[in-house]
Scaffold this active site. Structure first.
Site, PDB file in Angstrom:
ATOM      1  N   GLU A   1       0.797  -1.304  -0.324  1.00 37.71           N
ATOM      2  CA  GLU A   1      -0.082  -0.162  -0.032  1.00 37.71           C
ATOM      3  C   GLU A   1       0.810   1.226  -0.050  1.00 37.71           C
ATOM      4  OE1 GLU A   1      -3.141   0.362  -0.659  1.00 37.71           O
ATOM      5  OE2 GLU A   1      -3.533  -1.607  -0.586  1.00 37.71           O
TER       6      GLU A   1
ATOM      7  N   TYR B   1      -6.720   6.908   3.782  1.00 31.60           N
ATOM      8  CA  TYR B   1      -6.964   6.028   2.797  1.00 31.60           C
ATOM      9  C   TYR B   1      -5.983   4.655   2.852  1.00 31.60           C
ATOM     10  CZ  TYR B   1      -5.629   3.433  -1.517  1.00 31.60           C
ATOM     11  OH  TYR B   1      -5.404   2.260  -2.366  1.00 31.60           O
TER      12      TYR B   1
ATOM     13  N   ASP C   1      -9.386   6.531  -2.834  1.00 31.31           N
ATOM     14  CA  ASP C   1      -8.234   7.088  -3.690  1.00 31.31           C
ATOM     15  C   ASP C   1      -8.749   7.552  -4.878  1.00 31.31           C
ATOM     16  OD1 ASP C   1      -9.275   4.903  -5.060  1.00 31.31           O
ATOM     17  OD2 ASP C   1      -7.056   4.217  -5.358  1.00 31.31           O
TER      18      ASP C   1
END
Length: 371
Positions: A41, A124, A142
């Site tokens: 991520e 996020y 996002d």
């Protein structure tokens, strides 16, 4: 913002069914180790999935767990990150690993709130990690999700700020299911990436077009209502390859402060921005003196290239120079070293600098400098 429960259920069902048929086989989707998901991520914050795959696999081969990453020197982390760009992500990932060792018993936190206490982790990324690693029903918004939700729910205004952004998070939170939030969030992002594209979205192939207000009103081109991009700034930079016998000079960028944010901690040939009316040769001679206290004489250009960093469009020139004197002094750099044709690649350089040095070795007219 409330979403009708019947609409939410139908949206979830259709989207997840589509995802099971169409999802891409990406390595972090198969991962079960929370650290591997966390690392992915961080990489994906400013990198497309297809681009990130080989870097992700290489990085985790060297740093398979939090402890290994936390105990490794930052220079080595930069080396493994090399080519992926936006190196501040690597530094923050390294810092996060050390914090997880100190405060979280060497584990990735399992709540969005605790995840957001780590450097480089916003709402996020926290939601993506919590839902993917621990099946927490945390929303994600996002760029891809913004585009989907602004079109489906016809959300007006700049989706990145203010009331519009707040509304999108409320919608995402109302939609994410308690059961299997991992696949739902991945499906929402996949939809934005593969179908609900910025231009000419494939509405005919969209599994949730029946719920899409923009599609119903023929307004897919209207949403999202993003403001025009800021104008780009053109810069000319000059890097000096200062030769001292068979060695040449590399300098390490500062970690922060004035001039240190861009390419922080990476190595490069001494580099300056060319002044108005200044020749590239004069700028090259100034580079060594200004950056690390070395006097030199420019002897010829060996190439140039163009690249972009955020809103800057940079024309980078490379100039060979001969060392005339002066001891290395970190004036506008963190450190400086003399290296050679066999060792320079061991240093973590930005992609433009690595390409530029490659031009020096590829230029037949300059080969005598390395003989």
């Amino acid at each position: 913002m409330s979403v009708d429960s019947g609409v939410a259920a139908s949206f979830q069902q259709k989207l997840l069914a589509w995802f099971q048929r169409e999802k891409r086989d990406l390595p972090w989707r198969r991962a079960t180790d929370p650290f591997h998901i966390f690392a992915a991520e961080i990489m994906l914050q400013q990198t497309q999935s297809a681009t990130a795959v080989p870097y992700y696999e290489r990085f985790l081969k060297r740093f398979p767990d939090i402890q290994t990453l936390a105990e490794s020197p930052l220079d080595e982390v930069y080396q493994q990150w090399q080519g992926l760009g936006y190196y501040s992500r690597a530094r923050r990932l390294h810092d996060a690993a050390k914090i997880m060792m100190d405060r979280f018993d060497g584990q990735v936190p399992d709540t969005a709130e605790e995840l957001m206490s780590l450097p480089g982790v916003g709402r996020y990324t926290a939601g993506a990690v919590a839902s993917s690693a621990y099946q927490v029903a945390a929303p994600v918004v996002d760029g891809n999700v913004m585009r989907v939700l602004t079109r489906v729910f016809r959300v007006k205004g700049n989706p990145k700020t203010g009331a519009a952004n707040k509304r999108l998070w409320e919608i995402a939170e109302a939609l994410v299911p308690d059961e299997n939030p991992k696949d739902f969030n991945a499906a929402l992002m996949e939809l934005g990436s593969l179908v609900c594209s910025p231009r000419k979205p494939n509405c005919g192939g969209c599994p949730v077009s029946a719920h899409c207000g923009a599609f119903e009103h023929g307004e897919t081109d209207r949403f999202p209502e993003t403001p025009p991009r800021s104008k780009t700034t053109a810069l000319t930079h000059v890097s000096a390859m200062i030769m001292r016998g068979r060695r040449f000079l590399l300098t390490q960028r500062p970690d922060g402060g004035p001039g240190g944010k861009m390419w922080a901690g990476l190595w490069e040939l001494p580099r300056v921005e060319r002044g108005e009316g200044e020749t590239v040769e004069d700028a090259a001679e100034r580079a060594g003196l200004q950056v690390c206290g070395v006097r030199s004489r420019a002897v010829g250009s060996f190439g140039s290239l163009r690249h972009s960093v955020t809103r800057y469009r940079i024309h980078l020139h490379g100039v060979h120079a001969e060392w005339l004197g002066g001891d290395l002094e970190p004036l506008e750099c963190k450190s400086a070293v003399w290296t050679d044709s066999e060792s320079w690649s061991e240093y973590a350089l930005s992609s433009p600098q690595r390409r530029l040095i490659g031009k020096a070795f590829d230029n037949p007219s300059q080969n005598l400098l390395f003989s």
